[in-house]
Design an enzyme around this catalytic site. Structure first.
Site, PDB file in Angstrom:
ATOM      1  N   TYR A  73       0.860  -1.189   0.000  1.00 30.19           N
ATOM      2  CA  TYR A  73       0.000   0.000   0.000  1.00 30.19           C
ATOM      3  C   TYR A  73       0.893   1.235   0.000  1.00 30.19           C
ATOM      4  O   TYR A  73       1.836   1.323   0.800  1.00 30.19           O
ATOM      5  CB  TYR A  73      -0.887   0.028   1.256  1.00 30.19           C
ATOM      6  CG  TYR A  73      -1.599   1.355   1.438  1.00 30.19           C
ATOM      7  CD1 TYR A  73      -2.875   1.542   0.925  1.00 30.19           C
ATOM      8  CD2 TYR A  73      -0.978   2.425   2.084  1.00 30.19           C
ATOM      9  CE1 TYR A  73      -3.511   2.772   1.054  1.00 30.19           C
ATOM     10  CE2 TYR A  73      -1.611   3.651   2.214  1.00 30.19           C
ATOM     11  CZ  TYR A  73      -2.882   3.815   1.697  1.00 30.19           C
ATOM     12  OH  TYR A  73      -3.506   5.024   1.815  1.00 30.19           O
ATOM     13  N   GLU A  91      -3.855   7.481  -3.703  1.00 30.05           N
ATOM     14  CA  GLU A  91      -3.592   6.204  -3.059  1.00 30.05           C
ATOM     15  C   GLU A  91      -3.412   5.133  -4.129  1.00 30.05           C
ATOM     16  O   GLU A  91      -4.220   5.050  -5.051  1.00 30.05           O
ATOM     17  CB  GLU A  91      -4.825   5.886  -2.204  1.00 30.05           C
ATOM     18  CG  GLU A  91      -4.708   4.750  -1.257  1.00 30.05           C
ATOM     19  CD  GLU A  91      -6.004   4.615  -0.446  1.00 30.05           C
ATOM     20  OE1 GLU A  91      -5.999   4.951   0.738  1.00 30.05           O
ATOM     21  OE2 GLU A  91      -7.020   4.182  -1.027  1.00 30.05           O
TER      22      GLU A  91
END
Lengths: 299, 389
Positions: free
Chosen positions: B109, B197
């Site tokens: 991530y 993101e």
């Protein structure tokens, strides 16, 4: 007594001739009795505004000529962060930024610029109604007449809020209940801003003219939780509060850019719980902020 | 502001961040052609909608042949997608992304987010990718590396290298990841993001680092300097009443209750919803008409509230500061004449020009037969909840 502003505060308006509210609210502040001493509007230096106040091209010129120590900013969003920095660079001590809609990353840079001035510069806002010390100085867009100046036999409350109209609501209710207000500070609805709850509450705690405090928060961020912790550790005065946004759905922006619940953080429940744990009397309904204050003061 | 996945992929790819080859199609035949052209044995087909819950709804599918690509695309383009986020009526799918499926060795991530507490932009990274970062934050906060960018320098190369190493990467893949972090940080600032993101950022079995899915949100306040992003705006999933309100400069969000409200100020508008809830009602909307509202805007606001057929009552709550009570009263009377209030209306006015407003409303009683006045906000909420029941 009061915090941030009083009858000696000398105020200019950046954007004094603009249709963004500068012209209209300069008159409102003058009518209230604020020492408005001039304003800026690049390209219009040397002229006078509708009230006969001198207009300058730069804040530096305005400070030099008028001895201003505070500013009220109505400059349009694309240029407002620069206006904040200009005020600090020119030696202004208190910057009240009313402008709504400033890009957040502009504010990140402006805050970093202000950090270089340490404690000598205080920023309130942006996207806020301003600051008022009733009877002495109003910098901003709040309706002055609802406020009660301190008087013998009256207790005074200091109010700090992220929302304009909710502040007026609290002022109105406390006035109705026979209280005066020492100073009311709208810290604004943006995620990156100047003074936060903790900064204002600390000043109220130290101000002999403030007998009690109301904190009005809303969903988003964790500033109310931080304020609750501060109150628990450092505040001896009665504190009441209210949190807006219990029924707001997650992920939606509720008017204010800062009022959004993300990732389970910033919910009304978490803020209310933190405030109650700290001994703050939290009103369930916005109509009960005045009563919550009275209850807190009776404890 | 949000953009679609295919647009985010395109922007990130142009910023130099590696993404698997893909195509965007609008027909099943084009999906078949794209499968053949991509030339990979396994590909993924994803409906391009904002609403979440695509996977569960069957609108993300792995396909292994051109025929499968064709039938999956046909299904998505001819069925409305119903998920927890769409409501029972679902939404139509117009565009489909068809992308190479990669052999994943590990999912990471990386994300940048506007961080209020730091008054800055914070980079978060984790070796636990592929799940929501909020879940990781809850279960294992130490698995997330955080680094706040310098306000004017941005992400510095040394910090990017530290974060990549902290994610457990090494050697060339660490360098490639550090480079991606630099590019993502520059992108964040250049485009005024509020969230950027990549989840997951994957290490493939062949040792490549690639962005598989991305979420980009942009700061609405900064859209004036990004015409290229404004051109990507897609309002097809936005409620038509919200679009209409935005055109009238009204801050309106439709909710699923039946008591409408019209308020000045965002904080007071939120609180008005809360107080309706407190007295047992359900708010139909958030509406801040703003301090500078003009008569025409206020009338349009009433029209919008009245065109929501679920609405069984309207609460008007004005604390006149900049907004004047008499102006709202005038709009109320005009809207009453023009459209007529078939539902109960409770009005609570306080502040600037309130006496004049009260006189105007009293004089217009015959035009507003369903109108009641309230003394304060609690009283107003009680009255409207009772009247709408």
């Amino acid at each position: 007594m009061s915090i941030l502003v009083d009858k000696n505060t000398r105020v200019i308006c950046q954007g004094i001739t603009g249709s963004g509210g500068g012209a209209f609210h300069t008159k409102g502040c003058l009518d209230y009795g604020t020492q408005m001493v001039g304003g800026t509007s690049p390209g219009k230096g040397g002229t006078k505004d509708a009230n006969g106040l001198p207009v300058f091209d730069t804040v530096e010129q305005a400070v030099h000529a008028t001895g201003a120590n505070a500013t009220m900013i109505f400059v349009p969003p694309p240029f407002a962060a620069d206006a904040i920095c200009e005020a600090a660079a020119a030696g202004i001590k208190l910057i009240v930024a009313i402008t709504e809609g400033i890009p957040v990353l502009d504010m990140v840079k402006a805050k970093n610029f202000l950090a270089g001035f340490g404690d000598s510069v205080t920023l309130v806002g942006p996207n806020c109604p301003g600051v008022i010390t009733p009877g002495q100085c109003k910098i901003g867009i709040m309706p002055g007449y609802i406020h009660q100046p301190p008087a013998p036999g009256k207790k005074s409350v200091g109010i700090v809020s992220r929302s304009g109209t909710l502040t007026y609501e609290a002022v109105w209710q406390t006035s109705q209940m026979g209280w005066a207000q020492s100073t009311c500070v709208g810290i604004g609805g943006d995620p990156v801003k100047g003074m936060d709850f903790v900064d204002v509450v600390a000043q109220f705690q130290n101000d002999p003219g403030t007998d009690a405090i109301i904190i009005i928060g809303e969903i988003g961020g964790t500033a109310e939780e931080a304020a609750a912790k501060f109150v628990q550790a450092h505040v001896t005065k009665p504190v009441a509060g209210f949190i807006a946004g219990r029924t707001a759905p997650p992920g939606k922006r509720m008017g204010h850019a800062g009022a959004i619940i993300s990732g389970g953080e910033g919910t009304a429940e978490s803020k209310i719980a933190a405030m109650r744990t700290a001994g703050i009397v939290v009103a369930d309904s916005p109509a009960d902020m005045g009563r919550a204050l009275v209850k807190a003061a009776q404890r | 502001m949000k953009i679609h996945e295919y647009q985010a992929r395109d922007l990130l790819s142009r910023a130099g961040i590696p993404v698997p080859p893909a195509a965007v199609v609008e027909t099943a035949a084009a999906a078949r052609d794209a499968f053949i052209k991509n030339g990979l044995p396994v590909q993924v087909i994803k409906a391009q909608v904002f609403a979440g819950g695509r996977g569960k709804a069957g609108f993300v599918r792995l396909v292994k042949s051109a025929d499968e690509a064709h039938s999956a695309a046909e299904f998505m383009l001819t069925h409305r997608m119903v998920s927890v986020q769409t409501g029972p009526e679902g939404i139509a799918v117009k565009k489909i992304l068809i992308a190479a499926a990669v052999d994943i060795a590990h999912e990471y991530y990386v994300g940048l987010v506007l961080d209020r507490a730091q008054s800055g932009v914070t980079l978060m990274a984790s070796a636990q990718g592929g799940v929501e970062i909020e879940t990781v934050a809850e279960k294992d906060p130490s698995a997330i590396i955080r680094h706040t960018l310098h306000p004017s320098m941005g992400l510095m190369p040394f910090a990017a290298r530290n974060v990549a190493l902290g994610m457990g990467l090494s050697g060339r893949t660490a360098s490639v990841t550090a480079d991606i972090l630099m590019k993502l940080s520059k992108f964040f600032v250049q485009y005024d993001c509020s969230i950027a993101e990549i989840n997951p950022l994957v290490l493939t079995k062949s040792g490549e680092i690639m962005a598989i899915d991305a979420k980009l949100n942009f700061d609405d306040n900064a859209m004036f300097r990004h015409p290229e992003l404004q051109a990507m705006r897609d309002d097809t999933e936005t409620d038509p009443l919200e679009i209409r309100a935005a055109a009238a400069n009204l801050n309106y969000i439709k909710l699923d209750g039946d008591i409408a409200c019209l308020v000045n100020g965002a904080g007071l508008a939120m609180s008005t919803m809360d107080v309706i809830g407190l007295h047992g009602g359900k708010p139909a909307n958030f509406l801040d008409v703003g301090g500078g509202v003009k008569k025409e805007g206020a009338i349009e606001a009433f029209r919008i509230l009245l065109s929501d057929k679920k609405v069984r009552g309207i609460l008007v709550n004005i604390f006149g500061g900049i907004a004047r009570c008499d102006l709202i009263a005038e709009a109320l009377i005009q809207a009453g004449k023009e459209v007529g209030f078939g539902v109960p209306v409770v009005v609570r006015l306080e502040g600037t020009n309130v006496e004049k407003a009260r006189e105007m409303l009293a004089a217009a009683r015959h035009d507003l037969p369903t109108l009641q006045s309230a003394t304060d906000l609690n009283d107003a909420a009680k009255k409207i909840v009772a009247a709408a029941a």
